[in-house]
Design a protein around this motif. Structure first.
Motif, PDB file in Angstrom:
ATOM      1  N   THR A  33      44.419  89.884  52.731  1.00  7.33           N
ATOM      2  CA  THR A  33      44.091  88.358  52.148  1.00  7.33           C
ATOM      3  C   THR A  33      43.386  88.828  50.521  1.00  7.33           C
ATOM      4  OG1 THR A  33      41.677  90.196  53.176  1.00  7.33           O
ATOM      5  CG2 THR A  33      42.681  87.733  54.557  1.00  7.33           C
ATOM      6  N   LYS A  34      43.311  90.430  50.508  1.00  2.61           N
ATOM      7  CA  LYS A  34      43.490  91.223  49.434  1.00  2.61           C
ATOM      8  C   LYS A  34      44.141  92.047  48.437  1.00  2.61           C
ATOM      9  CE  LYS A  34      40.174  93.948  51.735  1.00  2.61           C
ATOM     10  NZ  LYS A  34      41.004  94.049  52.867  1.00  2.61           N
ATOM     11  N   PRO A  35      44.558  91.946  47.772  1.00  2.00           N
ATOM     12  CA  PRO A  35      44.654  93.199  46.282  1.00  2.00           C
ATOM     13  C   PRO A  35      44.943  94.520  47.717  1.00  2.00           C
ATOM     14  CG  PRO A  35      43.958  92.073  45.443  1.00  2.00           C
ATOM     15  CD  PRO A  35      43.037  91.806  45.973  1.00  2.00           C
ATOM     16  N   ALA A  36      44.059  95.237  48.339  1.00  2.00           N
ATOM     17  CA  ALA A  36      43.250  96.469  49.025  1.00  2.00           C
ATOM     18  C   ALA A  36      44.849  96.665  49.947  1.00  2.00           C
ATOM     19  CB  ALA A  36      42.586  96.914  48.833  1.00  2.00           C
ATOM     20  N   ASP A  37      44.894  95.420  50.923  1.00  2.00           N
ATOM     21  CA  ASP A  37      46.039  94.928  51.963  1.00  2.00           C
ATOM     22  C   ASP A  37      47.205  95.514  52.001  1.00  2.00           C
ATOM     23  OD1 ASP A  37      43.740  94.741  53.435  1.00  2.00           O
ATOM     24  OD2 ASP A  37      44.149  92.290  53.123  1.00  2.00           O
ATOM     25  N   ILE A  38      47.805  95.408  50.320  1.00  2.00           N
ATOM     26  CA  ILE A  38      49.264  95.373  50.349  1.00  2.00           C
ATOM     27  C   ILE A  38      49.108  96.897  49.623  1.00  2.00           C
ATOM     28  CG2 ILE A  38      49.857  92.954  49.868  1.00  2.00           C
ATOM     29  CD1 ILE A  38      49.862  93.704  46.897  1.00  2.00           C
ATOM     30  N   ALA A  39      47.914  98.296  49.426  1.00  2.00           N
ATOM     31  CA  ALA A  39      48.524  99.152  48.992  1.00  2.00           C
ATOM     32  C   ALA A  39      48.972  99.757  49.958  1.00  2.00           C
ATOM     33  CB  ALA A  39      46.770  99.622  49.204  1.00  2.00           C
ATOM     34  N   GLY A  40      50.449 100.464  49.255  1.00  2.00           N
ATOM     35  CA  GLY A  40      51.086 101.348  49.531  1.00  2.00           C
ATOM     36  C   GLY A  40      52.697 101.082  50.168  1.00  2.00           C
ATOM     37  N   LYS A  41      52.710  99.589  50.074  1.00  2.00           N
ATOM     38  CA  LYS A  41      53.108  98.861  50.365  1.00  2.00           C
ATOM     39  C   LYS A  41      54.901  98.321  49.563  1.00  2.00           C
ATOM     40  CE  LYS A  41      51.152  97.914  54.815  1.00  2.00           C
ATOM     41  NZ  LYS A  41      50.020  98.710  54.121  1.00  2.00           N
ATOM     42  N   LYS A  42      55.877  98.191  50.552  1.00  2.00           N
ATOM     43  CA  LYS A  42      56.867  97.659  49.955  1.00  2.00           C
ATOM     44  C   LYS A  42      56.840  96.386  49.860  1.00  2.00           C
ATOM     45  CE  LYS A  42      60.229 102.332  50.459  1.00  2.00           C
ATOM     46  NZ  LYS A  42      61.613 102.585  51.167  1.00  2.00           N
ATOM     47  N   VAL A  43      56.904  95.937  48.671  1.00  2.36           N
ATOM     48  CA  VAL A  43      56.379  93.755  48.783  1.00  2.36           C
ATOM     49  C   VAL A  43      58.149  93.031  48.047  1.00  2.36           C
ATOM     50  CG1 VAL A  43      55.431  91.821  48.330  1.00  2.36           C
ATOM     51  CG2 VAL A  43      54.358  93.951  48.760  1.00  2.36           C
ATOM     52  N   SER A  44      58.569  91.946  48.029  1.00  2.00           N
ATOM     53  CA  SER A  44      59.270  91.737  47.265  1.00  2.00           C
ATOM     54  C   SER A  44      58.844  90.297  46.720  1.00  2.00           C
ATOM     55  CB  SER A  44      60.766  91.057  48.406  1.00  2.00           C
ATOM     56  OG  SER A  44      60.656  90.392  49.637  1.00  2.00           O
ATOM     57  N   VAL A  45      59.563  90.064  45.914  1.00  3.98           N
ATOM     58  CA  VAL A  45      59.286  88.252  45.345  1.00  3.98           C
ATOM     59  C   VAL A  45      60.419  88.418  44.603  1.00  3.98           C
ATOM     60  CG1 VAL A  45      58.587  89.829  43.478  1.00  3.98           C
ATOM     61  CG2 VAL A  45      57.505  87.335  44.505  1.00  3.98           C
ATOM     62  N   SER A  46      60.275  86.973  43.934  1.00  2.00           N
ATOM     63  CA  SER A  46      61.953  86.445  43.232  1.00  2.00           C
ATOM     64  C   SER A  46      61.371  85.977  41.753  1.00  2.00           C
ATOM     65  CB  SER A  46      62.226  84.929  43.701  1.00  2.00           C
ATOM     66  OG  SER A  46      61.823  85.171  44.985  1.00  2.00           O
ATOM     67  N   SER A  47      62.192  87.181  41.223  1.00  6.10           N
ATOM     68  CA  SER A  47      61.565  87.152  39.370  1.00  6.10           C
ATOM     69  C   SER A  47      61.195  86.144  38.810  1.00  6.10           C
ATOM     70  CB  SER A  47      62.928  87.885  38.946  1.00  6.10           C
ATOM     71  OG  SER A  47      63.127  88.476  37.809  1.00  6.10           O
ATOM     72  N   GLY A  48      60.672  86.295  37.719  1.00  4.34           N
ATOM     73  CA  GLY A  48      60.374  85.032  36.754  1.00  4.34           C
ATOM     74  C   GLY A  48      59.312  83.899  37.216  1.00  4.34           C
ATOM     75  N   THR A  49      58.852  84.087  38.672  1.00  4.38           N
ATOM     76  CA  THR A  49      57.534  83.112  39.563  1.00  4.38           C
ATOM     77  C   THR A  49      56.651  83.527  39.370  1.00  4.38           C
ATOM     78  OG1 THR A  49      58.061  83.982  41.329  1.00  4.38           O
ATOM     79  CG2 THR A  49      59.934  82.654  41.522  1.00  4.38           C
ATOM     80  N   ASN A  50      55.725  82.012  39.200  1.00  6.95           N
ATOM     81  CA  ASN A  50      54.425  82.565  38.974  1.00  6.95           C
ATOM     82  C   ASN A  50      54.027  83.393  40.549  1.00  6.95           C
ATOM     83  OD1 ASN A  50      54.133  80.223  41.517  1.00  6.95           O
ATOM     84  ND2 ASN A  50      51.858  80.085  40.743  1.00  6.95           N
ATOM     85  N   GLN A  51      54.828  83.254  41.836  1.00  8.73           N
ATOM     86  CA  GLN A  51      54.715  84.493  42.602  1.00  8.73           C
ATOM     87  C   GLN A  51      54.945  85.689  41.786  1.00  8.73           C
ATOM     88  OE1 GLN A  51      56.490  81.828  43.187  1.00  8.73           O
ATOM     89  NE2 GLN A  51      57.334  82.394  45.047  1.00  8.73           N
ATOM     90  N   GLU A  52      55.890  86.633  41.289  1.00  7.40           N
ATOM     91  CA  GLU A  52      55.824  87.141  40.681  1.00  7.40           C
ATOM     92  C   GLU A  52      54.453  87.711  39.964  1.00  7.40           C
ATOM     93  OE1 GLU A  52      59.122  89.995  37.591  1.00  7.40           O
ATOM     94  OE2 GLU A  52      58.688  88.032  37.921  1.00  7.40           O
ATOM     95  N   LYS A  53      53.730  87.073  39.218  1.00  7.10           N
ATOM     96  CA  LYS A  53      52.710  86.897  38.166  1.00  7.10           C
ATOM     97  C   LYS A  53      51.860  87.388  39.498  1.00  7.10           C
ATOM     98  CE  LYS A  53      50.098  84.514  34.830  1.00  7.10           C
ATOM     99  NZ  LYS A  53      48.672  84.883  34.915  1.00  7.10           N
ATOM    100  N   ILE A  54      51.333  86.678  40.401  1.00  4.33           N
ATOM    101  CA  ILE A  54      50.374  87.141  41.081  1.00  4.33           C
ATOM    102  C   ILE A  54      50.088  88.515  41.420  1.00  4.33           C
ATOM    103  CG2 ILE A  54      49.184  86.186  43.215  1.00  4.33           C
ATOM    104  CD1 ILE A  54      49.720  84.041  42.426  1.00  4.33           C
ATOM    105  N   LEU A  55      51.780  88.571  41.889  1.00  2.99           N
ATOM    106  CA  LEU A  55      51.644  90.106  43.160  1.00  2.99           C
ATOM    107  C   LEU A  55      51.921  90.726  42.131  1.00  2.99           C
ATOM    108  CD1 LEU A  55      52.486  91.347  45.088  1.00  2.99           C
ATOM    109  CD2 LEU A  55      55.152  91.319  44.093  1.00  2.99           C
TER     110      LEU A  55
END
Length: 325
Positions: free
Chosen positions: A175-197
């Motif tokens: 629900t918040k940035p702290a929840d992904i601390a220490g995690k390996k997270v994938s995303v598609s390059s060049g997308t707005n999802q990448e920008k947010i991540l």
């Protein structure tokens, strides 16, 4: 890591490989993010029987003369590789492009009295094609952003929600940035999802928490294999695609959702065209006609996306803000 939000200059032609929907008589998929929704059956065959409405004279009158004379609307869909069902992917013949995005774009063309010509390409080459005028329209789950509005005109046709996808039974909640601390997270390059991540990862770093490791994969299949094997903890992508994978495989779960335009604005997916080429008003009129006739709802319904419907076309609505502004 690929260059962020900058379109690649190399033109690479990629062919669409199969990532087919389940057989029509067996598919039962909840609405994106709604596990209690009624079952939906998908047709993943090449014979789509698309909704192609008759020409609307008022909308067609808004077309530039050269497009009207050409009689065709060339539509770019950036779904090369594995595609992204239920939005755009290959039918069971491994070549016919199907899904919500091709259906919406084809209906827009038909409403304008034009023959829809669907061309599948990579995400990067989709924008190169729009820039060069090769594509009259881009329909590929493109989020409206203020940065993109500097180069393109938009007509919104669907809400943009993102999903945090994890392996089934992960026990994670995001629900918040702290929840992904220490995690390996994938995303598609060049997308707005990448920008947010990337922005979330920066917040994690500033908070002094364990860093986020961002990973990139070339196909959806590779991403799902990485999730299943524990190589990554999470994937951030379009919520419809995440919900589709959850329902059709049972191997993953959505552990959080987020607006594609950030925390303070509802993201919007839009038909995209080169800025000031004179097409955007015609697209908006055609979409409003589809909404009024009920064809728009029928198209969304066949791909189980009615919960992402908009009530009217918006030309160049507010989008994901430019970083730092």
């Amino acid at each position: 890591m690929r260059t962020k939000w900058v379109l690649a200059l190399a033109a690479v032609t990629l062919s669409l490989t199969a990532c087919a929907a389940p057989e029509e008589e067996a598919a039962a998929v909840p609405a994106a993010g709604d596990a209690s929704a009624a079952a939906v059956k998908f047709n993943d065959s090449p014979d789509q029987n698309r909704i192609l409405p008759p020409k609307d004279a008022a909308a067609a009158a808004l077309l530039p003369a050269e497009i009207a004379a050409k009689g065709k609307l060339v539509i770019g869909v950036g779904a090369a590789g594995s595609g992204f069902p239920p939005l755009a992917f290959a039918a069971t013949d491994n070549k016919t492009l199907i899904g919500n995005e091709p259906d919406i774009a084809a209906a827009i063309a038909s409403t304008l009295g034009l023959e829809p010509v669907l061309e599948n390409t990579s995400w990067e080459n989709l924008f190169i094609g729009l820039d060069s005028g090769k594509f009259d329209l881009g329909a590929s789950n493109i989020t409206v952003t203020e940065e993109r509005k500097l180069k393109y005109d938009f007509v919104s046709y669907r809400k943009d929600d993102l999903g945090w996808l994890a392996r089934a039974g992960s026990g994670l909640t995001v629900t918040k940035p702290a929840d992904i601390a220490g995690k390996k997270v994938s995303v598609s390059s060049g997308t707005n999802q990448e920008k947010i991540l990337v922005e979330w990862a920066e917040e994690v770093k500033k908070a002094g928490l364990a860093p986020v490791e961002i990973k990139y994969y070339q196909t959806n299949q590779a991403t799902y294999l990485a999730l299943g094997s524990g190589q990554i903890d999470l994937h951030l992508g379009p919520n419809p695609s995440a919900a589709y994978h959850v329902a059709t495989t049972g191997q993953t779960e959505i552990v959080g959702t987020y607006s594609g335009a950030g925390a303070t604005l509802q993201g919007l997916i839009a038909l995209t065209t080169k800025k000031d080429n004179g097409l955007v008003k015609a697209y908006a009129a055609a979409l409003d006609k589809l909404i009024a006739s009920g064809d728009y709802t029928k198209i969304l319904s066949r791909w189980n996306l009615t919960n992402e419907a908009v009530t009217a076309a918006e030309v160049n609505p507010p989008g994901l803000p430019i970083e730092g502004k």
